[in-house]
Design a protein around this motif. Structure first.
Motif, short mmCIF file in Angstrom:
data_model
loop_
_atom_site.label_atom_id
_atom_site.label_comp_id
_atom_site.label_asym_id
_atom_site.label_seq_id
_atom_site.Cartn_x
_atom_site.Cartn_y
_atom_site.Cartn_z
N LEU A 121 11.38 -3.59 9.35
CA LEU A 121 12.45 -2.60 9.02
C LEU A 121 11.66 -1.48 8.29
O LEU A 121 10.71 -1.58 7.34
N THR A 122 12.20 -0.14 8.76
CA THR A 122 11.85 1.00 7.91
C THR A 122 13.09 1.39 7.40
O THR A 122 14.21 1.65 8.32
N GLU A 139 6.04 6.36 -0.10
CA GLU A 139 6.01 5.75 1.29
C GLU A 139 5.47 4.39 1.13
O GLU A 139 4.22 4.19 1.78
N PRO A 140 5.82 3.29 0.34
CA PRO A 140 5.26 2.24 0.24
C PRO A 140 5.23 1.27 1.65
O PRO A 140 6.19 1.44 2.38
N THR A 141 4.31 0.65 1.85
CA THR A 141 4.18 -0.34 3.06
C THR A 141 4.01 -1.80 2.57
O THR A 141 3.04 -1.85 1.91
N ALA A 164 0.77 -1.09 -0.01
CA ALA A 164 -0.01 0.17 -0.04
C ALA A 164 0.88 1.30 0.10
O ALA A 164 1.91 1.32 0.75
N VAL A 165 0.51 2.36 -0.66
CA VAL A 165 1.39 3.53 -0.65
C VAL A 165 0.18 4.66 -0.12
O VAL A 165 -0.50 5.07 -0.72
N ALA A 166 0.49 4.96 0.99
CA ALA A 166 -0.14 5.87 1.78
C ALA A 166 -0.01 7.30 1.17
O ALA A 166 -0.95 7.90 1.15
N ALA A 167 1.28 7.60 0.95
CA ALA A 167 1.61 8.96 0.35
C ALA A 167 2.85 8.62 -0.90
O ALA A 167 3.51 7.52 -0.79
N PRO A 168 2.92 9.50 -1.81
CA PRO A 168 4.04 9.15 -2.63
C PRO A 168 5.44 9.05 -2.10
O PRO A 168 5.90 9.84 -0.97
N VAL A 204 12.65 7.54 -0.94
CA VAL A 204 11.63 6.51 -0.81
C VAL A 204 11.70 6.05 0.81
O VAL A 204 12.75 5.84 1.04
N VAL A 205 10.61 6.24 1.37
CA VAL A 205 10.81 5.46 2.92
C VAL A 205 9.56 4.28 2.73
O VAL A 205 8.54 4.27 2.58
#
Length: 270
Positions: free
Chosen positions: A263-264, A61-63, A55-59, A88-89
């Protein structure tokens, strides 16, 4: 073998529902974002089965949910790479995040290492700390919002954002618990998330520094865990910071068992 993307949660659930249902605990971070994410993706293997979700909540920032290293590496070289060359985070299980970050060919830095736990047999602290647990009320909102800001600061994130809205939502849903000391004053708090796919996550466990070391966090965490089960959660989960051995030991004593490490990581732009 390819990644597919949509902005429609219903389309995503139709495509990836079997994987989400088979691995709800490992997908807990993604499941919390499905209805608010700007973009959702799933990876299909050579046999057509879905073996990865994100899921990408914000450009940028994929989870990741459950994602194989192969799928993570493919995403790194995909024209659909989240961020389009910008920093990218990425968050998710450690092996997938590391595979993605290394495959980008860019410098990257691990920022937070977490461990996902699942509750087995709840074992309340014995002896119990002084005081009792209670459900927070609207009158507790200013205190809980202030503690939420302190919690965010303690875990290394930006504390400046006002936390009143999220705290109010938790209180109105009866999902924020306080531990009152022997004198009746609140000394610790914990929340649990709405039950989704049969599971709830305990979070926002905070005790102000002056009240630490007296077992209050154990008391309120046990109370929140019990409340989550009473709300219908067959699985109760929580994340801990691997850099905090005190909290990791505490949750084990309460009956939580490790599921997987997360991990982040921050990947620099091109």
């Amino acid at each position: 073998m390819t990644w597919h993307f949509t902005e429609d949660p219903a389309v995503f659930r139709a495509a990836a529902g079997a994987l989400l249902s088979a691995e709800p605990a490992r997908n807990t971070g993604l499941l919390a974002r499905v209805d608010t994410a700007g973009r959702l993706g799933w990876w299909t293997g050579p046999d057509g089965r879905v073996t990865g979700v994100l899921a990408v909540a914000a450009p940028g920032e994929p989870t990741f949910g459950t994602v194989t290293p192969e799928a993570a590496r493919a995403l790194a070289s995909s024209p659909d790479l989240p961020g389009n060359g910008r920093p990218v985070v990425v968050r998710g299980e450690t092996a997938a995040v590391e595979a993605f970050a290394e495959a980008t060919g860019r410098p990257w830095t691990p920022t937070v290492r977490m461990r996902l736990f699942r509750l087995g047999t709840l074992t309340p602290p014995d002896p119990a700390p002084a005081g009792r647990a209670r459900v927070a009320t609207a009158a507790d909102t200013p205190l809980a919002a202030a503690w939420a800001r302190e919690f965010v600061r303690d875990i290394g994130e930006e504390p400046g954002k006002d936390r009143t809205g999220p705290v109010t939502e938790r209180i109105s849903g009866g999902r924020l618990l306080l531990w009152e000391g022997a004198d009746g004053r609140p000394v610790s708090m914990a929340c649990f998330s709405p039950v989704t796919e049969g599971q709830s996550r305990v979070h926002l466990v905070y005790t102000p520094p002056a009240a630490r070391g007296r077992g209050y966090a154990a008391g309120v965490t046990a109370a929140a865990s019990r409340a989550a089960r009473d709300a219908g959660a067959a699985r109760v989960l929580l994340f801990t910071d691997l850099a905090n051995p005190t909290s990791n030991a505490l949750y084990r004593r309460l009956g939580y068992r490790p599921v997987t490490d997360h991990l982040t990581a921050e990947v620099t732009g091109r």
